[in-house]
Design a protein around this motif. Structure first.
Motif, PDB file in Angstrom:
ATOM      1  N   VAL B 228       6.278   1.949  -9.650  1.00 51.93           N
ATOM      2  CA  VAL B 228       5.439   1.154  -8.750  1.00 51.93           C
ATOM      3  C   VAL B 228       6.305   0.668  -7.594  1.00 51.93           C
ATOM      4  CG1 VAL B 228       3.993  -0.892  -8.518  1.00 51.93           C
ATOM      5  CG2 VAL B 228       3.952   0.429 -10.651  1.00 51.93           C
ATOM      6  N   PRO B 229       6.064   1.154  -6.391  1.00 51.19           N
ATOM      7  CA  PRO B 229       6.907   0.767  -5.252  1.00 51.19           C
ATOM      8  C   PRO B 229       7.008  -0.751  -5.074  1.00 51.19           C
ATOM      9  CG  PRO B 229       5.452   2.571  -4.625  1.00 51.19           C
ATOM     10  CD  PRO B 229       5.053   2.146  -6.004  1.00 51.19           C
ATOM     11  N   PHE B 230       5.899  -1.446  -5.270  1.00 55.06           N
ATOM     12  CA  PHE B 230       5.908  -2.895  -5.091  1.00 55.06           C
ATOM     13  C   PHE B 230       6.912  -3.541  -6.040  1.00 55.06           C
ATOM     14  CE2 PHE B 230       3.659  -6.562  -3.377  1.00 55.06           C
ATOM     15  CZ  PHE B 230       3.944  -7.560  -4.288  1.00 55.06           C
ATOM     16  N   LEU B 231       6.874  -3.114  -7.287  1.00 55.44           N
ATOM     17  CA  LEU B 231       7.773  -3.672  -8.297  1.00 55.44           C
ATOM     18  C   LEU B 231       9.207  -3.280  -8.006  1.00 55.44           C
ATOM     19  CD1 LEU B 231       7.357  -5.411 -10.739  1.00 55.44           C
ATOM     20  CD2 LEU B 231       7.026  -3.378 -12.126  1.00 55.44           C
ATOM     21  N   ARG B 232       9.385  -2.084  -7.476  1.00 59.70           N
ATOM     22  CA  ARG B 232      10.728  -1.617  -7.141  1.00 59.70           C
ATOM     23  C   ARG B 232      11.338  -2.493  -6.043  1.00 59.70           C
ATOM     24  NH1 ARG B 232       9.496   3.598  -6.334  1.00 59.70           N
ATOM     25  NH2 ARG B 232       9.454   3.415  -4.065  1.00 59.70           N
ATOM     26  N   VAL B 233      10.534  -2.859  -5.056  1.00 62.41           N
ATOM     27  CA  VAL B 233      11.042  -3.720  -3.980  1.00 62.41           C
ATOM     28  C   VAL B 233      11.388  -5.101  -4.526  1.00 62.41           C
ATOM     29  CG1 VAL B 233      10.453  -4.851  -1.804  1.00 62.41           C
ATOM     30  CG2 VAL B 233       9.808  -2.473  -2.173  1.00 62.41           C
ATOM     31  N   VAL B 234      10.528  -5.642  -5.396  1.00 63.53           N
ATOM     32  CA  VAL B 234      10.822  -6.951  -5.994  1.00 63.53           C
ATOM     33  C   VAL B 234      12.150  -6.881  -6.741  1.00 63.53           C
ATOM     34  CG1 VAL B 234      10.076  -8.636  -7.716  1.00 63.53           C
ATOM     35  CG2 VAL B 234       8.410  -7.655  -6.146  1.00 63.53           C
TER      36      VAL B 234
END
Lengths: 141, 287
Positions: B228-234
């Motif tokens: 999940v890109p969002f989770l990766r950024v977090v």
């Protein structure tokens, strides 16, 4: 009896009627004036123009597709609203995050660019569902 | 007659003190319609005011005139007269008296503008509406005074526990939130760091918070890492360390990554103190 006056009258009558019939009921439309196309002023589409404008407390909106997802940023009267409009991921996560917003109030000249450039930093003085969801996301990393 | 006077006095003494902004601590936000009339101007615009309440003292972030301070007397804010640079000249503002309710304030003040060529006067009207979700100011009642005393006692207890066991999770947690309420964020993060160094309570507590995170996000289980890109950024941002409450927190070591995430969660989550204690089945304070 001399029928010439009668004939002339009839001819005159017919002639005037014919002119009326042939005369168009509407005037020939004039050519439309040329349309001058003024090129639209380039709108702000990047964070490089959004951040200074927001810092100046100007009213400005922008949508950015960033690594984490697509966000809309709206600045008005020194208040930023950041809304997550689209992410990639499981349906439950999309349901939990998409459409959520956070707001950050600031004074002119004190806009925190981290609100645009990062997900989790600069949020201490912000509030909103998106902030709370981000905090919970931290515990899953 | 004496009995009636005595009764009235008894009622007055027994009645809890009314709430007042003079006793409030915290930050409030207001949408303020400002109408300025004079010097050829007659216009209204809306602005955001942020007020930092420290008891009677109030620091007002006025986006038009800049930061200023005032003093609450009860629910009335008084801002002294001041002279401000104004374009090529300057403006003298009259003293400002602002009566507040829980959600509204209104006032009008005079100003006199002067520069090399022009001098003129006018008035400015403020009409403010509260936009944050905080409640009305609360002056401690007799019951709340007891609660505050208990809170202080809890902090004293925490100090006593830490004197014997510096790594006690809940004592450090209580000290962290006491400092957060005081606005001492350096000590807040220091005590959070100590709490998360506890090898027994912290891992168990963290697991409960993770379960609650899944529930809050509607997930049956954590998404696989990197999917999940969002989770990766977090994850990437948390791993890089950063500045929080104006304090620079360096990149955490691998052993400290989870602790840093817990600290960030606590810092960003409203009522994290109560949430954690609810999860652990302990009594907590409202933040």
């Amino acid at each position: 009896m001399n029928k010439l006056p009668l004939i002339l009258t009839i001819l005159l009558f017919v002639s005037s009627c014919a002119q009326q019939e042939t005369t168009p009921s509407t005037q020939t439309p004039q050519a439309a004036p040329p349309i001058t196309v003024t090129p639209a002023e380039p709108s702000c589409t990047t964070m490089d123009c959004f951040i200074p404008a927001a810092n100046n407390c100007e009213d400005i909106d922008i949508t950015l597709t960033q690594e984490a997802g697509t966000f809309t940023y709206s600045s008005t009267h020194c208040m930023l609203t950041k809304t997550l409009t689209r992410i990639e991921g499981p349906p439950e996560l999309k349901e939990a995050l998409e459409g959520r917003s956070l707001t950050c109030a600031y004074n002119k000249g004190e806009f925190d660019s981290r609100w645009i450039k990062t997900l989790i930093y600069g949020l201490e003085q912000c509030e909103g569902e998106l902030k709370e969801k981000l905090a919970w996301m931290l515990m899953l990393t | 007659m004496d009995m009636r006077i005595g009764f009235i006095l008894l009622v007055l003494c027994a009645t809890p003190a009314l709430a007042s902004w003079e006793d409030h601590t915290g930050t409030t936000q207001w949408k303020v319609d400002i109408t300025e009339r004079g010097c050829g101007t007659d216009e209204t615009e809306s602005y955001l005011f942020v007020i930092n309440h420290k008891g009677p003292r109030a620091e007002i972030a006025d986006p038009v005139h800049g930061r200023t301070t005032g003093t609450f007397e009860g629910d009335i804010l008084k801002i002294p007269s001041r002279i401000l640079p104004d374009g090529v000249g300057s403006s003298r503002l009259s003293p400002i008296t602002v009566p507040f309710t829980c959600t509204i304030f209104t006032t009008e003040y005079r100003w006199d503008y002067k520069d090399q060529h022009v001098s003129c006067s006018g008035t400015t009207e403020w009409r403010g509406h509260r936009i944050d979700q905080g409640g009305c100011p609360q002056q401690p009642t007799t019951t709340q005074r007891v609660d505050i005393k208990e809170h202080l006692t809890r902090e004293d207890k925490a100090r006593a526990i830490l004197a014997k066991n510096p790594k006690d999770f809940w004592a450090n947690w209580d000290m962290a939130h006491a400092n957060k309420q005081r606005g001492d964020y350096k000590e807040y993060l220091t005590y959070l760091n100590k709490a998360t160094s506890n090898e027994y309570i912290y891992p168990e507590t963290r697991a409960k918070v993770q379960q609650e995170a899944l529930k809050q996000l509607g997930l049956p289980q954590p998404p696989p890492p990197g999917t999940v890109p969002f989770l990766r950024v977090v994850t990437d941002e948390a791993d890089a360390g950063g500045v929080i409450y104006n304090l620079n927190v360096p990149k955490p070591t691998p052993q400290h990554k989870q602790r840093w995430r817990t600290m960030l969660w606590a810092a960003l989550t409203p009522k994290s103190d109560k949430i954690l204690k609810d999860l652990a089945g302990l009594p907590g304070d409202e933040e």
